[in-house]
Design a protein around this motif. Structure first.
Motif, PDB file in Angstrom:
ATOM      1  N   ASP A 635       1.854  88.266 -24.666  1.00 49.93           N
ATOM      2  CA  ASP A 635       2.105  88.924 -24.118  1.00 49.93           C
ATOM      3  C   ASP A 635       3.918  88.136 -24.339  1.00 49.93           C
ATOM      4  O   ASP A 635       4.513  88.385 -23.768  1.00 49.93           O
ATOM      5  N   MET A 636       3.748  87.404 -25.614  1.00 49.49           N
ATOM      6  CA  MET A 636       4.827  87.020 -25.797  1.00 49.49           C
ATOM      7  C   MET A 636       4.465  85.885 -27.502  1.00 49.49           C
ATOM      8  O   MET A 636       3.583  86.023 -28.030  1.00 49.49           O
ATOM      9  N   ILE A 637       5.563  86.135 -28.748  1.00 50.90           N
ATOM     10  CA  ILE A 637       5.284  85.779 -29.844  1.00 50.90           C
ATOM     11  C   ILE A 637       5.243  83.826 -29.947  1.00 50.90           C
ATOM     12  O   ILE A 637       6.169  83.517 -28.799  1.00 50.90           O
ATOM     13  N   LEU A 638       4.598  83.153 -30.429  1.00 44.51           N
ATOM     14  CA  LEU A 638       4.629  81.856 -30.969  1.00 44.51           C
ATOM     15  C   LEU A 638       6.385  81.556 -31.439  1.00 44.51           C
ATOM     16  O   LEU A 638       6.301  82.074 -32.433  1.00 44.51           O
ATOM     17  N   ALA A 639       6.972  80.791 -31.138  1.00 43.94           N
ATOM     18  CA  ALA A 639       8.427  79.770 -32.030  1.00 43.94           C
ATOM     19  C   ALA A 639       7.978  78.864 -31.381  1.00 43.94           C
ATOM     20  O   ALA A 639       8.383  78.123 -30.661  1.00 43.94           O
ATOM     21  N   LEU A 640       7.382  77.927 -32.217  1.00 43.63           N
ATOM     22  CA  LEU A 640       7.303  76.523 -32.143  1.00 43.63           C
ATOM     23  C   LEU A 640       7.444  75.936 -34.148  1.00 43.63           C
ATOM     24  O   LEU A 640       7.034  76.859 -34.987  1.00 43.63           O
ATOM     25  N   SER A 641       7.526  75.119 -33.351  1.00 45.88           N
ATOM     26  CA  SER A 641       7.416  74.414 -34.659  1.00 45.88           C
ATOM     27  C   SER A 641       6.720  72.537 -34.547  1.00 45.88           C
ATOM     28  O   SER A 641       7.094  72.254 -33.546  1.00 45.88           O
ATOM     29  N   ALA A 642       5.344  72.621 -35.652  1.00 49.20           N
ATOM     30  CA  ALA A 642       4.666  72.007 -34.916  1.00 49.20           C
ATOM     31  C   ALA A 642       3.741  70.933 -36.601  1.00 49.20           C
ATOM     32  O   ALA A 642       3.845  71.480 -37.301  1.00 49.20           O
ATOM     33  N   ARG A 643       4.179  70.038 -36.523  1.00 45.03           N
ATOM     34  CA  ARG A 643       3.170  68.918 -37.177  1.00 45.03           C
ATOM     35  C   ARG A 643       2.595  67.667 -37.032  1.00 45.03           C
ATOM     36  O   ARG A 643       2.580  67.360 -36.261  1.00 45.03           O
ATOM     37  N   ILE A 644       1.446  68.162 -37.673  1.00 45.92           N
ATOM     38  CA  ILE A 644       0.217  67.376 -37.124  1.00 45.92           C
ATOM     39  C   ILE A 644      -0.082  66.689 -39.063  1.00 45.92           C
ATOM     40  O   ILE A 644       0.039  67.202 -39.998  1.00 45.92           O
ATOM     41  N   THR A 645      -0.089  65.736 -38.332  1.00 49.23           N
ATOM     42  CA  THR A 645      -0.603  64.242 -39.482  1.00 49.23           C
ATOM     43  C   THR A 645      -2.020  64.277 -38.864  1.00 49.23           C
ATOM     44  O   THR A 645      -2.239  63.224 -38.288  1.00 49.23           O
ATOM     45  N   PHE A 646      -3.106  63.607 -40.463  1.00 50.71           N
ATOM     46  CA  PHE A 646      -3.978  62.041 -40.387  1.00 50.71           C
ATOM     47  C   PHE A 646      -2.738  60.482 -41.182  1.00 50.71           C
ATOM     48  O   PHE A 646      -2.652  60.669 -42.085  1.00 50.71           O
ATOM     49  N   GLU A 647      -2.526  60.117 -39.639  1.00 47.98           N
ATOM     50  CA  GLU A 647      -2.088  58.845 -40.077  1.00 47.98           C
ATOM     51  C   GLU A 647      -2.402  57.903 -40.697  1.00 47.98           C
ATOM     52  O   GLU A 647      -3.520  57.601 -40.837  1.00 47.98           O
ATOM     53  N   GLN A 648      -2.022  57.159 -41.539  1.00 50.06           N
ATOM     54  CA  GLN A 648      -2.218  55.980 -42.767  1.00 50.06           C
ATOM     55  C   GLN A 648      -3.209  57.116 -43.932  1.00 50.06           C
ATOM     56  O   GLN A 648      -4.482  55.786 -43.998  1.00 50.06           O
TER      57      GLN A 648
END
Length: 820
Positions: A635-648
């Motif tokens: 019922d809405m659009i996704l408006a986001l920025s996300a960052r995912i990472t494997f540290e080290q």
């Protein structure tokens, strides 16, 4: 009951234990029986059928992993089959008296090839003595002298007749280095007044009248003509003399050698090609009897008698059945044979004795076992095998004749008819490549025997495994195992198969474990192998290969690698991965973090942006994004920025086993709820939020357990796994001990909702009819945050749009600028 207690697995689910009492035997000595090769019924039946079916093209290709017993079983099965088959003929190469460049191939009954070579060697020595003695007898010399005397008498008579005829015509015949010449004679008187003929000198001839000179010339021509006829008669007589002497020598030689050769012919009357060759050899000996005489009379004479010998090309034992040849180095020449050369004073020399058999010839009439990978690695080997299978005959050709810059003349041995089965051993990958790229492959290898890596685990298969282990111990002369040790071996086999309901049937690895367990028992001076010896063998094998793992563990304990095993953190979770070094693999926890902020870039994996991820991992990330859209963007659009990472992480990442872990981390960052750092997480996710099984589950659990043990066990630590991975658990005894003492736990979940509730302690929340979620639930908090991000994005856009409009109104127009 909270989610942790609800999803915690009992101890019995973590490892399928084999009850030692179920063996109903104290040691493996009581379990020995003829069980064959366990777990490979399909391969065994395929090989058995391939060995019995007749016809061309029914060769066998055995597929399977190295260590599955594919080669050893194939060899054992072939040897057993070969014993029931008759031994094939021996093959000889002999000199071709008619075409010396094409040695003849002759077959004799198995075991008689070596005998025939010895017979020829003895025959040659006997012929030398016999022929020499025959020509030393007076009978030969007397007969020869008589022939010569008769010739001389007849030749003398002819010459006397020619001379008399010449005198009648007033000419004298004289022999000169250039031949006979006619000297004219003239009548004269000697001192006593008698008439005599004397030679006419040149000046006297020139003083004659023309008529007299002409008369002399005519007479000279007649004398010359008669002389030529006479000399021709003498030459014919000489030829006849030689023929008579030759016939005499042949008769004497034949009479002398016939008794020797008769014995040899009698032994091989049933072999027509060999009998024909012996007849041709006899004629050649008679033609060259002088070489035999010379060899005996002059010890320093170099006489070549190799043509009267034989090259034992292939020899078979009549009592051993058909041959089984395992060629471990299948080069072209090792397979197809070759013609060897010898350097003599700068020249290369060869003859039929230097024709060498290849594996194809040695296996003729039996079986040839080859490693497919090694065959394909060697130039022209695969082509040689295909040519042989197509033509059913083996032709020896040196590659230099085909691929040399300059054609080189060499021997061309006659081909040998072939009848054998080829068994090639290789991986399924090589089989697929040959099937796809070589159109002839399926015609030449019609039987496929696939060796499996595991078999179902049940009471019957466990019993077979026990008997199989007992047989191996007896074959290798190892100490027997007690019931507990044998149970440990069965449990290890399930661990190797990575399934509680399967048993590994990789023969190579099983033998390694048995031998090393035996060695540890000997080191403890125990005549019986016990479970502690088996466990020591397993642990020490890991220890020998775990140097890199220990360095990583040391880096964690010293704080270089940061992995939290206690407390709670928002947007951070412990993911579990497996590092595979080939001979050893182990689990390694990784700290995964996620940040969420305004923007419209969506979910971005930092490793993917720098190309440190593989396609399967990227697929998992896209599946994660699809889950977010299905769950929150109806019922809405996704408006986001996300960052995912494997540290080290500074190496590559592949696989989707962390996709659920990344999703938990992202949900935590969106909801603001902290995740327990006491729990390691693994599992992939589908678009509907179901947690799917992954590989390496035991290594991942044990890897996180090792880190928790270093940091200190608290009783709240553990690993959350997909429920469908429960059957794959065969955990180490140290983990089981910690679980039994309440120091460590394993939880199994089916969905993301169950997992996020276990990690946060907050209800995931069920979707209402209007598409909303309870505001305090995880999903409710996530959707609230997403709505706020959307609203903030819209508001920011409006504000930016208003600022642009105000700036445009304040800016002077083009006309105003010109007026100014």
């Amino acid at each position: 009951m909270d989610m942790r207690d609800k999803k915690r697995l009992p101890l019995g689910k973590l490892r399928k234990v084999k009850n030692p009492n179920s063996w109903k035997a104290k040691t493996t000595d009581e379990l020995r029986s003829d069980v064959g090769l366990v777990g490979q019924e399909r391969a065994v039946e395929s090989i058995s059928f391939g060995l019995t079916v007749p016809g061309r093209g029914y060769n066998i290709f055995v597929t399977g992993r190295p260590g599955s017993g594919r080669t050893s079983y194939a060899l054992d099965r072939l040897k057993a089959r070969a014993k029931s088959l008759p031994a094939p003929d021996d093959w000889l190469y002999v000199y071709n008296f008619d075409e010396p460049g094409q040695p003849l191939a002759i077959n004799v009954t198995a075991g008689r090839g070596r005998e025939f070579c010895s017979v020829l060697e003895e025959l040659l020595n006997e012929l030398k003595i016999t022929i020499s003695k025959a020509f030393e007898q007076s009978q030969y010399e007397d007969a020869k002298a008589q022939y010569v005397k008769e010739f001389q008498e007849k030749a003398g008579a002819i010459m006397d007749e020619l001379k008399a005829g010449a005198v009648e015509r007033h000419f004298s015949l004289k022999r000169t280095p250039q031949g006979f010449v006619n000297i004219p004679l003239i009548e004269s008187e000697d001192e006593e007044g008698k008439k005599v003929l004397k030679e006419l000198q040149q000046e006297e001839f020139e003083a004659l009248t023309d008529e007299e000179q002409k008369r002399y010339q005519t007479a000279s021509e007649e004398v010359s003509q008669k002389t030529l006829l006479g000399l021709r008669r003498i030459r014919d007589m000489e030829k006849d003399l030689k023929d008579r002497i030759s016939e005499l020598e042949s008769e004497i030689c034949r009479s002398a050698i016939e008794p020797c050769l008769a014995d040899v012919r009698e032994k091989y009357l049933d072999n027509e090609p060999l009998a024909e060759w012996l007849d041709r050899m006899t004629e050649d000996v008679i033609e060259n009897f002088g070489a035999f005489v010379t060899a005996v009379r002059d010890d320093s004479a170099e006489v070549d008698f190799t043509r009267y010998g034989a090259n034992l090309f292939v020899s078979n034992n009549p009592e051993e059945g058909a041959p089984v040849v395992w060629e471990t180095n299948p080069t072209y020449y090792n397979l197809a044979g070759k013609v060897e050369y010898e350097s003599r004073q700068g020249y290369l020399y060869t003859d039929f004795r230097r024709i060498t058999a290849g594996a194809l010839h040695k296996a003729n009439g039996g079986f040839l076992v080859l490693d497919a990978e090694k065959v394909l690695m060697n130039f022209m080997s695969w082509e040689a095998i295909k040519r042989f299978l197509r033509t059913q005959e083996a032709t020896i050709e040196n590659l230099g004749e085909q691929y040399g810059a300059i054609p080189v003349s060499s021997l061309r041995p006659s081909p040998i008819p072939m009848n054998l089965k080829i068994v090639m051993v290789g991986s399924s990958y090589i089989y697929s490549l040959l099937q796809y790229y070589d159109p002839e492959f399926q015609k030449l290898f019609k039987i496929k025997a696939s060796f499996d890596v595991d078999m179902p685990r049940n009471r019957s298969s466990e019993r077979k495994m026990g008997a199989f282990v007992a047989n191996i111990l007896a074959e290798e002369q190892l100490n027997p195992f007690d019931a507990e040790a044998l149970s440990e071996v069965v449990e290890w086999a399930s661990r190797e198969a990575e399934d509680q309901e399967l048993l590994s049937v990789e023969l190579g690895r099983l033998k390694e474990l048995l031998i090393e367990s035996h060695a540890w028992a000997l080191s403890k001076k125990s005549s019986l192998v016990k479970k502690e010896h088996v466990r020591k063998a397993i642990e020490h094998k890991k220890y020998r290969a775990s140097l890199y793992q220990d360095k990583m563990t040391r880096a964690f304990s010293s704080g270089v690698i940061r992995v939290d095993t206690d407390g709670e953190v928002v947007g951070q979770i412990n993911g579990l991965s497996v590092i595979d070094l080939g001979d050893h693999r182990f689990g390694h926890p990784s700290r995964i973090t996620a940040n969420v902020f305004m923007g419209q870039e969506g979910v971005v994996n930092i490793e993917r942006e720098v190309r440190l991820t593989g396609p399967i991992h990227n697929k998992g990330l896209l599946t994660l994004s699809s889950y977010l859209g299905r769950k929150y963007a109806q019922d809405m659009i996704l408006a986001l920025s996300a960052r995912i990472t494997f540290e080290q992480n500074y190496g590559g990442i592949e696989g989707d086993s962390a996709s659920s872990t990344e999703l938990y981390c992202l949900l935590s960052a969106l909801s603001g709820l902290p995740l327990s750092q006491e729990i390691g997480v693994t599992g992939s996710v589908d678009q509907f939020g179901n947690v799917q099984p992954i590989g390496g589950i035991n290594e991942k659990v044990e890897g996180f357990f090792g880190y928790c043990s270093i940091a200190g066990l608290t009783g709240r630590q553990g690993v959350m796994i997909p429920r469908r991975n429960v059957r794959h658990l065969m955990l180490d005894h140290r983990v089981l001990k910690a679980v039994s003492e309440g120091q460590f736990s394993i939880w199994a979940v089916d969905t993301i909702d169950e997992g996020i509730e276990l990690l946060t302690g907050v209800k995931a929340g069920k979707e209402r009819k209007d598409g909303s979620f309870p505001p305090t639930s995880v999903h409710g908090r996530v959707k609230t945050r997403l709505k706020r991000l959307l609203e903030d994005n819209i508001k920011l856009r409006k504000d930016l749009s208003g600022e642009v409009e105000d700036a445009e109104k304040k800016a002077p127009s083009d006309e105003g600028s010109e007026d100014a």
